[in-house]
Design a protein around this motif. Structure first.
Motif, short mmCIF file in Angstrom:
data_model
loop_
_atom_site.label_atom_id
_atom_site.label_comp_id
_atom_site.label_asym_id
_atom_site.label_seq_id
_atom_site.Cartn_x
_atom_site.Cartn_y
_atom_site.Cartn_z
N PHE A 1 33.23 77.43 27.79
CA PHE A 1 33.57 76.02 27.99
C PHE A 1 32.68 75.39 29.06
CE2 PHE A 1 37.61 77.36 26.01
CZ PHE A 1 37.69 76.37 25.03
N GLY A 2 31.92 76.23 29.78
CA GLY A 2 30.94 75.70 30.72
C GLY A 2 29.89 74.86 30.04
N VAL A 3 29.53 75.23 28.81
CA VAL A 3 28.56 74.44 28.04
C VAL A 3 29.16 73.10 27.66
CG1 VAL A 3 27.12 74.39 25.98
CG2 VAL A 3 27.51 76.55 27.16
N VAL A 4 30.44 73.12 27.28
CA VAL A 4 31.12 71.86 26.94
C VAL A 4 31.16 70.96 28.17
CG1 VAL A 4 33.25 70.84 26.08
CG2 VAL A 4 32.50 73.07 25.22
N ALA A 5 31.46 71.56 29.32
CA ALA A 5 31.47 70.78 30.57
C ALA A 5 30.09 70.19 30.85
CB ALA A 5 31.91 71.67 31.73
N ALA A 6 29.05 70.98 30.62
CA ALA A 6 27.68 70.49 30.85
C ALA A 6 27.37 69.33 29.92
CB ALA A 6 26.68 71.63 30.64
N SER A 7 27.80 69.44 28.67
CA SER A 7 27.54 68.37 27.70
C SER A 7 28.27 67.09 28.09
CB SER A 7 27.98 68.82 26.30
OG SER A 7 27.72 67.82 25.35
N VAL A 8 29.53 67.21 28.50
CA VAL A 8 30.32 66.03 28.89
C VAL A 8 29.75 65.40 30.16
CG1 VAL A 8 32.58 65.25 29.70
CG2 VAL A 8 32.42 66.86 27.78
N ILE A 52 25.08 71.11 20.55
CA ILE A 52 25.35 72.26 21.43
C ILE A 52 26.81 72.28 21.87
CG2 ILE A 52 24.85 73.19 23.74
CD1 ILE A 52 21.91 72.34 23.24
N MET A 53 27.36 71.10 22.13
CA MET A 53 28.77 71.03 22.54
C MET A 53 29.68 71.57 21.43
SD MET A 53 31.12 67.78 23.73
CE MET A 53 31.19 67.10 22.07
N TYR A 54 29.47 71.11 20.19
CA TYR A 54 30.27 71.60 19.07
C TYR A 54 30.05 73.09 18.85
CZ TYR A 54 31.80 66.95 17.60
OH TYR A 54 32.41 65.72 17.55
N TYR A 61 29.27 75.41 21.04
CA TYR A 61 29.89 76.26 22.05
C TYR A 61 31.41 76.15 22.08
CZ TYR A 61 25.86 78.47 24.03
OH TYR A 61 24.78 79.29 24.19
N LEU A 62 31.95 75.03 21.67
CA LEU A 62 33.40 74.97 21.49
C LEU A 62 33.83 76.00 20.45
CD1 LEU A 62 34.23 71.14 21.49
CD2 LEU A 62 35.23 72.87 23.00
N ALA A 63 33.05 76.09 19.39
CA ALA A 63 33.37 77.03 18.32
C ALA A 63 33.07 78.46 18.72
CB ALA A 63 32.60 76.66 17.05
N ILE A 64 32.00 78.69 19.51
CA ILE A 64 31.72 80.05 19.99
C ILE A 64 32.88 80.53 20.85
CG2 ILE A 64 30.27 81.46 21.49
CD1 ILE A 64 27.86 79.91 20.63
N ALA A 65 33.42 79.64 21.68
CA ALA A 65 34.57 80.01 22.51
C ALA A 65 35.74 80.44 21.63
CB ALA A 65 34.98 78.84 23.40
N ALA A 66 36.01 79.66 20.57
CA ALA A 66 37.08 80.04 19.63
C ALA A 66 36.76 81.37 18.96
CB ALA A 66 37.26 78.94 18.58
N GLY A 67 35.49 81.56 18.60
CA GLY A 67 35.07 82.80 17.99
C GLY A 67 35.24 83.99 18.92
N ASP A 68 34.92 83.80 20.18
CA ASP A 68 35.06 84.87 21.17
C ASP A 68 36.52 85.31 21.31
OD1 ASP A 68 32.38 85.04 21.71
OD2 ASP A 68 32.45 83.76 23.47
N PHE A 69 37.43 84.33 21.40
CA PHE A 69 38.85 84.66 21.47
C PHE A 69 39.28 85.42 20.21
CE2 PHE A 69 39.14 80.84 24.38
CZ PHE A 69 39.52 81.57 25.51
N SER A 70 38.80 84.96 19.06
CA SER A 70 39.17 85.58 17.78
C SER A 70 38.61 87.00 17.68
CB SER A 70 38.65 84.74 16.61
OG SER A 70 39.17 83.44 16.64
N VAL A 71 37.38 87.19 18.12
CA VAL A 71 36.76 88.51 18.07
C VAL A 71 37.53 89.51 18.90
CG1 VAL A 71 34.76 89.80 18.91
CG2 VAL A 71 34.41 87.83 17.46
N GLY A 72 37.93 89.09 20.11
CA GLY A 72 38.71 89.98 20.96
C GLY A 72 40.01 90.39 20.31
#
Length: 407
Positions: free
Chosen positions: A151-158, A257-259, A261-272
């Motif tokens: 979510f740091g990438v999302v913060a950077a984008s915002v 990039i914002m979209y 990384y939002l999805a990568i974050a969701a993917g990371d939670f799902s992968v775990g």
């Protein structure tokens, strides 16, 4: 045997590691987000913004490869915590100085230094947490660290839409220094403390190359992560150019990039969660390879579509790229305690460091076919083939006991 720390120690280590990766990803992708305005303000023309932007990304990634080796060795010799302190201090200072650049050469030097500092964050955090937590909880903890951190990438984008590019760098540096103070309460890995008195070689980077089986594992862990940085560093970072060639106007790399990384974050939670559910790193890895391939095909099948659909596909690519948790966690689990930080820190940065090579391959393929889009999908075909082949032969590590050493 090593002494097990309390639950509060677990929680603090996971939270601080997640916050550290948040700041790490903020800075790591900040340049990709503010590439155009920052380089334009330094007097570069549109053609130079593209070419020098590729150069700066490559220089930053080279810095991360070097930093990955340095901090990996230090992590095994001096401790995981010292790496977490040193890396965040270095890239926080570099971030602040990035906001003061006045020439392209200054920018190049400071992105290189920032790259070195950024190298130590994620690998050291996951190494520390993997050694502190019970083996049954490693997957979900790693997924949380990577998922929240992105979510740091999302913060950077915002933030980039609210303030000028120089202030973006100042904010990143300040966040890092605040986090540095929070890390004072985190405890060192008991496994690392256990081997401090052992006579076995610690942090000897050459050990990855003096044993055939160990070298093969090291290279496999690097190669399985290539598709992640093909997606991030080529398809999405240069999404404006791809969009132009597809006849889709108005594509902004920062938004893509914002979209992503939002999805990568969701993917990371799902992968775990999925890795825990399936009790397998490899099965999870191949499932997410499949997702990434499907959305890569959709990406190149676009023609004259809408920006909204383009960004949706970028999000799908990001969800598939959530496989990065698998290759980093597996890299930590493959090696003994005396070489674990060297592996866990250097491998993600070796993967990132292959981006300049992928950019060269991309230039080569688009030169052969005289077409930006064709060069893009041919590069992807090669990268995915390499990653999947390496993953096929990699050892399964789910639930592996980490209290062992490399002789």
């Amino acid at each position: 045997m090593t002494q097990k720390p309390s639950t509060s120690i677990f929680q603090l280590a996971v939270i601080v590691s997640a916050l550290g990766f948040f700041v790490d990803t903020y800075d790591l992708l900040l340049f990709a987000i503010i590439r155009k305005p920052s380089l334009a303000s330094l007097g570069l023309n549109p053609a130079e913004v593209l070419s020098k932007g590729e150069l700066l990304i490559s220089i930053q990634m080279i810095g991360m490869v070097i930093g990955g080796i340095i901090f990996g060795v230090l992590g095994d010799k001096k401790g995981r915590l010292k790496v977490l302190f040193g890396s965040i201090l270095l890239y926080s200072i570099a971030n602040i100085l990035n906001g003061m650049v006045g020439t392209l050469n200054q920018y190049i030097i400071l992105r290189f230094i920032a790259g070195i500092g950024l190298a130590g964050e994620l690998g050291a955090g996951i190494t520390l947490v993997s050694e502190l937590l019970p083996k049954e909880k490693r997957s979900t903890a790693a997924g949380f660290i990577a998922g929240f951190g992105l979510f740091g990438v999302v913060a950077a984008s915002v933030i980039s839409k609210m303030v000028d590019w120089r202030t973006c760098y100042y904010i990143g540096g300040a966040l890092g220094l605040v986090l540095l103070l929070m890390r004072m309460q985190v405890q060192e890995s008991s496994m690392f403390k256990h081997i401090q008195q052992a006579t076995v070689s610690k942090g000897n980077f050459l050990m990855f190359f003096n044993n055939r089986k160990r070298f093969a594992k090291y290279m496999q862990c690097i190669l399985i992560g290539l598709p992640v940085w093909y997606i991030i560093g080529i398809l999405v970072t240069f999404s404006d150019q791809f969009g132009k060639d597809m006849g889709i106007n108005g594509i902004e790399p920062g938004t893509a990039i914002m979209y992503l990384y939002l999805a990568i974050a969701a993917g990371d939670f799902s992968v775990g969660w999925l890795s825990q559910r399936l009790q397998s790193r490899k099965k999870t890895l191949f499932i997410f390879y499949g997702i990434a391939i499907v959305f890569t095909l959709l990406y190149f099948f676009q023609s004259g579509g809408s920006p909204a659909w383009f960004y949706f596909i970028c999000a799908g690519l990001g969800y598939g790229a959530g496989l990065n948790v698998v290759y980093i966690t597996s890299s930590v689990e493959q090696f003994g305690t005396n070489l674990r930080a060297s592996a866990g820190i250097s491998i993600p940065n070796m993967v990132r460091g292959t981006l300049p090579l992928m950019l060269l391959l991309f230039k080569f393929t688009r030169g052969i076919f005289h077409n930006y889009l064709t060069g893009g999908w041919v590069t992807g075909l090669i990268v995915f083939a390499i990653g999947i082949t390496a993953a096929w032969f990699l050892d399964e590590t789910y639930g592996k006991d980490l209290d062992f050493m490399e002789e």
